[in-house]
Design a protein around this motif. Sequence first.
Motif, PDB file in Angstrom:
ATOM      1  N   SER A 174      67.641  12.252  31.366  1.00 26.93           N
ATOM      2  CA  SER A 174      67.480  10.895  30.838  1.00 26.93           C
ATOM      3  C   SER A 174      67.129   9.902  31.938  1.00 26.93           C
ATOM      4  O   SER A 174      66.906   8.728  31.653  1.00 26.93           O
ATOM      5  N   LYS A 175      67.068  10.354  33.170  1.00 28.31           N
ATOM      6  CA  LYS A 175      66.678   9.496  34.282  1.00 28.31           C
ATOM      7  C   LYS A 175      65.157   9.568  34.448  1.00 28.31           C
ATOM      8  O   LYS A 175      64.629  10.089  35.434  1.00 28.31           O
ATOM      9  N   TYR A 176      64.477   9.049  33.456  1.00 32.02           N
ATOM     10  CA  TYR A 176      63.033   9.193  33.366  1.00 32.02           C
ATOM     11  C   TYR A 176      62.305   8.603  34.578  1.00 32.02           C
ATOM     12  O   TYR A 176      61.434   9.245  35.162  1.00 32.02           O
ATOM     13  N   TYR A 177      62.642   7.384  34.913  1.00 31.17           N
ATOM     14  CA  TYR A 177      61.900   6.714  35.973  1.00 31.17           C
ATOM     15  C   TYR A 177      62.076   7.423  37.314  1.00 31.17           C
ATOM     16  O   TYR A 177      61.110   7.591  38.069  1.00 31.17           O
ATOM     17  N   SER A 178      63.286   7.870  37.602  1.00 31.00           N
ATOM     18  CA  SER A 178      63.531   8.580  38.860  1.00 31.00           C
ATOM     19  C   SER A 178      62.686   9.840  38.957  1.00 31.00           C
ATOM     20  O   SER A 178      62.160  10.175  40.023  1.00 31.00           O
ATOM     21  N   CYS A 179      62.543  10.553  37.834  1.00 29.47           N
ATOM     22  CA  CYS A 179      61.760  11.790  37.827  1.00 29.47           C
ATOM     23  C   CYS A 179      60.260  11.510  37.929  1.00 29.47           C
ATOM     24  O   CYS A 179      59.543  12.154  38.702  1.00 29.47           O
ATOM     25  N   ILE A 180      59.776  10.542  37.150  1.00 27.69           N
ATOM     26  CA  ILE A 180      58.345  10.246  37.146  1.00 27.69           C
ATOM     27  C   ILE A 180      57.904   9.674  38.491  1.00 27.69           C
ATOM     28  O   ILE A 180      56.795   9.950  38.965  1.00 27.69           O
ATOM     29  N   ARG A 181      58.778   8.915  39.114  1.00 26.80           N
ATOM     30  CA  ARG A 181      58.438   8.297  40.400  1.00 26.80           C
ATOM     31  C   ARG A 181      58.079   9.346  41.448  1.00 26.80           C
ATOM     32  O   ARG A 181      57.260   9.105  42.335  1.00 26.80           O
ATOM     33  N   GLU A 182      58.668  10.534  41.347  1.00 28.13           N
ATOM     34  CA  GLU A 182      58.360  11.608  42.290  1.00 28.13           C
ATOM     35  C   GLU A 182      56.893  12.038  42.184  1.00 28.13           C
ATOM     36  O   GLU A 182      56.291  12.464  43.175  1.00 28.13           O
ATOM     37  N   TYR A 183      56.343  11.947  40.980  1.00 29.63           N
ATOM     38  CA  TYR A 183      54.948  12.338  40.780  1.00 29.63           C
ATOM     39  C   TYR A 183      53.978  11.215  41.145  1.00 29.63           C
ATOM     40  O   TYR A 183      52.824  11.481  41.481  1.00 29.63           O
ATOM     41  N   LEU A 184      54.426   9.986  41.076  1.00 30.49           N
ATOM     42  CA  LEU A 184      53.550   8.858  41.377  1.00 30.49           C
ATOM     43  C   LEU A 184      53.128   8.830  42.842  1.00 30.49           C
ATOM     44  O   LEU A 184      52.132   8.190  43.184  1.00 30.49           O
ATOM     45  N   ASP A 185      53.866   9.507  43.688  1.00 29.57           N
ATOM     46  CA  ASP A 185      53.488   9.569  45.105  1.00 29.57           C
ATOM     47  C   ASP A 185      52.260  10.447  45.333  1.00 29.57           C
ATOM     48  O   ASP A 185      51.647  10.386  46.401  1.00 29.57           O
ATOM     49  N   HIS A 186      51.915  11.263  44.334  1.00 32.07           N
ATOM     50  CA  HIS A 186      50.847  12.248  44.527  1.00 32.07           C
ATOM     51  C   HIS A 186      49.754  12.194  43.465  1.00 32.07           C
ATOM     52  O   HIS A 186      48.664  12.728  43.681  1.00 32.07           O
ATOM     53  N   PHE A 187      50.061  11.606  42.302  1.00 37.56           N
ATOM     54  CA  PHE A 187      49.085  11.525  41.220  1.00 37.56           C
ATOM     55  C   PHE A 187      48.801  10.063  40.899  1.00 37.56           C
ATOM     56  O   PHE A 187      49.724   9.236  40.892  1.00 37.56           O
TER      57      PHE A 187
END
Length: 352
Positions: A174-187
């Motif tokens: 349920s910690k959506y933003y924390s998880c998605i933020r990991e991908y924003l560094d590369h995509f």
Amino acid sequence: MSSRGKGRNPEFLCMGFQKCGTTTLFEILRQHKDVVLCRDVKEPMYYRVEGLWFFGRKWYYKLRYYGHIAKDDPRRCGEVNAGLTFTGCAKKICHDFSPDTKLIFMMRNPVDRAYSSYKYFLARGFLPKGCVEMDQEYGHAEAFDRYVHTVLDDPAQEKQIMKSRLKYLVFSQSKYYSCIREYLDHFPRKNIRLVFFEEFVRDEKASCRELFDYIGIGEDESLDYSIRANEGNERATSSHAAWIFKIIKGFNYGFYEFVALTYWLPNAYRRFKGFYDRKRQEYFLPDEDKSQMLPQTRKYLEAYFADEVRGIEKLSGKDLSELWYPAKEHLNKAGKAKDGTARCGCSPQDAA
């Protein structure tokens, strides 16, 4: 089209989150004439389990999961895998996939997702044995409240949630933003699509059409949108049964989702699957506990996930107060409904 599969990287990934509609989306996409998905399984285990990486990428995209797809196959190749936000997945995927890969994240009200996840994984032995016993004694609502406070009121456990995401699935997913933020560094942000469960179930056809356009495929009039998958309305007969079934399910993950026994030794897997189905019938009963989340539990979790929600609002440019907390519109300052009754902690019907 070449008659022999050569293996091919997926061009789009639906990466999560669990209990947010990914299985339903998978069942819709697999019908589409212009889409080809992973062979035999919904969720490849390769990127979800760090210890499996020694098998190498050749195992993933050519031999095991995507070896059936010719490189000149005109269909869009994709994967729907709600476990690709587990610890370490982002780093590995960012290394192995092109930044042009299209990513899809399905989310729902994080509090409702947590409660749905609790009931789903409770029955399958993924929560501590004491949780199953407590649930049988107090029922879902009260037991969930106790479990929430047991974890989140303990600083040592709370700090481990994002480090040991598989252990704390109720909260980590349920910690959506924390998880998605990991991908924003590369995509790039333009290659990340956010899908909200509540909008998806309200009009699946319209939501899917938007996704088809994003993926780069057209509408398929033959699709069945009435699918409701992976609702998980079961409960274990005992804590012992939940623990035993967790082990059996682990073998099923190994045989079915990784080793692909269905492909290499179909008769052997058919026998195991018969055993698996018999044990499932033996160890599970229909879940007749329809108790709604306690209002105080909902309030506590709304505060806990508040920063995550604000992060998703900033990322999406969408005000989520009406989508995820519509009940608040009907409350007065005293915390009561307009008719004078106490606030109800109701949540959407559990779904995939």
